[in-house]
Design an enzyme around this catalytic site. Structure first.
Site, PDB file in Angstrom:
ATOM      1  N   ARG A 181     -27.713 -10.808  21.323  1.00 29.79           N
ATOM      2  CA  ARG A 181     -28.713 -11.791  21.264  1.00 29.79           C
ATOM      3  C   ARG A 181     -28.027 -13.097  20.904  1.00 29.79           C
ATOM      4  O   ARG A 181     -28.626 -14.185  21.351  1.00 29.79           O
ATOM      5  CB  ARG A 181     -29.753 -11.541  20.346  1.00 29.79           C
ATOM      6  N   SER A 182     -26.900 -13.352  20.323  1.00 35.02           N
ATOM      7  CA  SER A 182     -26.592 -14.464  19.809  1.00 35.02           C
ATOM      8  C   SER A 182     -25.259 -14.906  20.575  1.00 35.02           C
ATOM      9  O   SER A 182     -24.587 -16.039  20.499  1.00 35.02           O
ATOM     10  CB  SER A 182     -25.785 -14.268  18.375  1.00 35.02           C
ATOM     11  N   ARG A 242     -24.032   3.058  15.501  1.00 41.69           N
ATOM     12  CA  ARG A 242     -24.806   4.084  14.735  1.00 41.69           C
ATOM     13  C   ARG A 242     -25.478   4.804  15.697  1.00 41.69           C
ATOM     14  O   ARG A 242     -26.247   4.329  16.789  1.00 41.69           O
ATOM     15  CB  ARG A 242     -25.914   3.196  14.025  1.00 41.69           C
ATOM     16  N   GLU A 271     -26.474  13.461  10.342  1.00 42.11           N
ATOM     17  CA  GLU A 271     -25.127  13.725  10.118  1.00 42.11           C
ATOM     18  C   GLU A 271     -24.954  14.160   8.640  1.00 42.11           C
ATOM     19  O   GLU A 271     -25.717  13.995   7.919  1.00 42.11           O
ATOM     20  CB  GLU A 271     -24.264  12.304   9.895  1.00 42.11           C
ATOM     21  N   HIS A 290     -17.876  10.988  12.684  1.00 40.80           N
ATOM     22  CA  HIS A 290     -17.953   9.737  12.249  1.00 40.80           C
ATOM     23  C   HIS A 290     -16.793   9.418  11.530  1.00 40.80           C
ATOM     24  O   HIS A 290     -16.731   9.224  10.427  1.00 40.80           O
ATOM     25  CB  HIS A 290     -19.339   9.804  11.313  1.00 40.80           C
TER      26      HIS A 290
END
Length: 324
Positions: A181-182, A242, A271, A290
Site C-alpha cells: 500500500r505504501s 503470518r 500453531e 515457524h
C-alpha cells in the site's frame, strides 16, 4: 513481591537453548530462572504454569496474553517479548493492570533467508528427493524441478524483509515485481524492481508470490480463493509472514486441484499445526514449524535483550517499554 526472589519464566524455549544464548550471570541471585520447553496451548495451561510468577519472557507470539489471562495472573509485573512487536499481547490490558511490557532488538533478515530456502526447496522438490534417497527408492530420481532464472518473483510487502527478498531474486536473475500500500515508483526504482499498482496486478504476473506483510485488519484473509485464482496455473506461493493472511481452506483447495504448483509455508492459522492438517501430507507443500527467525544469531540478540530488560526492571528503570 517483598521478601521473595522474583521468578523469571522463559516460555516456549523449545530447543532448551535460551540460557546458552546470553550471559544471564549478571542477574546473579536476584532472580530464579525457569524454562518451559513445550507449548502452553490453552489459557488454563498458561495460568496454571505462571501462577505466582513476577517476570515472564515470551518468545515472539507463541503464547497469548489477553486481559482474561492477565486477570488470573495478579503477580505478573514484567512481560518481556522478544522483538519489538507482539500481536499476542494486549498492550492496553497490560498497562491497565500495571504489567510493564518490554521488547528486545531483533534480527533484520533471518525470515527472508528462510523464505528463500523454502522457495528453493519447492522449486527443486528437495524434501521429496531427500526422502527418496534416504529410503533407498530404486527409482533413484522422483521429480523434475524448475529453474528460477527468468521467472517473475512477486513480493507482497516491501519493508526490510521484502527488500531483502528482492535482492535474492535479482541475484538469481529473476524479474522482480513488488506491491504494498505504501510502495512508490521511486522506491521501487531504487531497488530495481517493478512497482505494481495493485495486489491483483502482482498476482497476475507472479510465477512465485512471496508474502512479507504484517497481520492486521487489512491483511487478514487477503489471499483467498479469488486471489489465488488470479495466479497462473502451476505457480508457487511462499508465506513466512503470518498464517491468517492466507485463507487456508482456499490454499489447500488450490494445491489439491493443481492450480498452484506448490507452496512453502512457515506460518499457520493454528500453531502448533494440528497433527491431521493437510499441510503435513500434501506432496506439493514444504512446511516448517515457524522457524523463519529461529537462528543462533537472532536468539543471541533476543536473549541478550531479555537479560538487559530484566536487569533494568529490577533496577527500577525499565527499557524499551512498549505499553507506556
Amino acid at each position: 513481591m517483598p521478601g521473595k526472589t522474583p521468578r523469571v519464566v522463559l516460555l516456549d524455549d523449545y530447543q532448551g537453548v535460551a540460557l546458552k544464548m546470553a550471559d544471564w550471570s549478571g542477574l546473579g541471585d536476584r532472580v530464579q530462572i525457569e524454562q518451559v520447553r513445550v507449548p502452553l496451548g490453552r489459557p488454563e495451561e498458561v495460568v496454571e504454569r505462571l501462577a505466582g510468577v513476577e517476570i515472564v519472557i515470551a518468545m515472539r507470539e507463541r503464547t497469548s496474553f489477553d486481559a482474561k489471562v492477565m486477570d488470573l495472573l495478579p503477580d505478573l509485573k514484567l512481560l518481556v517479548t522478544t522483538g519489538m512487536v507482539n500481536a499476542s499481547i494486549d498492550m492496553e490490558a497490560a498497562r491497565e493492570r500495571g504489567v510493564v511490557v518490554c521488547g528486545t532488538p531483533g534480527s533484520r533478515g533471518a525470515a527472508a533467508e528462510h523464505a528463500w530456502a523454502l522457495l528453493m526447496a519447492v522449486a527443486r522438490c528437495i524434501p521429496e528427493e531427500v526422502d527418496g534417497l534416504r529410503s533407498g527408492d530404486p527409482a533413484w530420481q522422483r521429480t523434475v524441478g524448475i529453474e528460477l532464472r527468468g521467472r517473475t518473483l512477486g513480493i507482497a510487502g516491501f519493508g526490510n524483509l521484502g527488500q531483502r527478498m528482492a535482492r535474492f531474486g535479482k541475484a538469481f536473475d529473476m524479474d522482480v515485481a513488488a506491491w504494498s500500500r505504501s510502495l512508490t515508483e521511486t522506491v521501487a526504482q531504487e531497488h530495481g524492481v517493478r512497482c505494481m499498482g495493485s495486489l491483483d496486478e502482482l498476482l497476475s504476473v507472479s510465477d512465485v508470490l512471496s508474502l512479507h506483510l504484517p497481520l492486521n485488519s487489512h491483511t487478514r484473509g487477503m489471499i483467498g480463493a479469488a486471489e489465488l485464482s488470479r495466479m497462473k496455473q502451476g505457480r508457487i506461493l511462499i508465506n513466512t509472514a503470518r498464517g491468517p493472511i492466507v485463507d487456508e481452506t482456499a490454499l489447500i483447495s488450490a494445491l489439491e486441484n493443481g492450480h498452484l504448483g506448490g507452496a512453502g509455508l512457515d506460518v499457520f492459522e493454528i500453531e502448533p499445526l494440528p497433527a491431521d492438517h493437510s499441510f503435513r501430507s500434501l506432496r506439493n507443500v514444504v512446511a516448517t514449524p515457524h522457524v523463519g527467525y529461529v537462528t543462533q544469531e537472532t536468539y543471541e540478540i533476543y536473549f541478550h535483550g531479555a537479560v538487559e530488560a530484566v536487569g533494568a526492571y529490577l533496577d527500577g528503570a525499565p527499557i524499551r517499554v512498549l505499553n507506556d
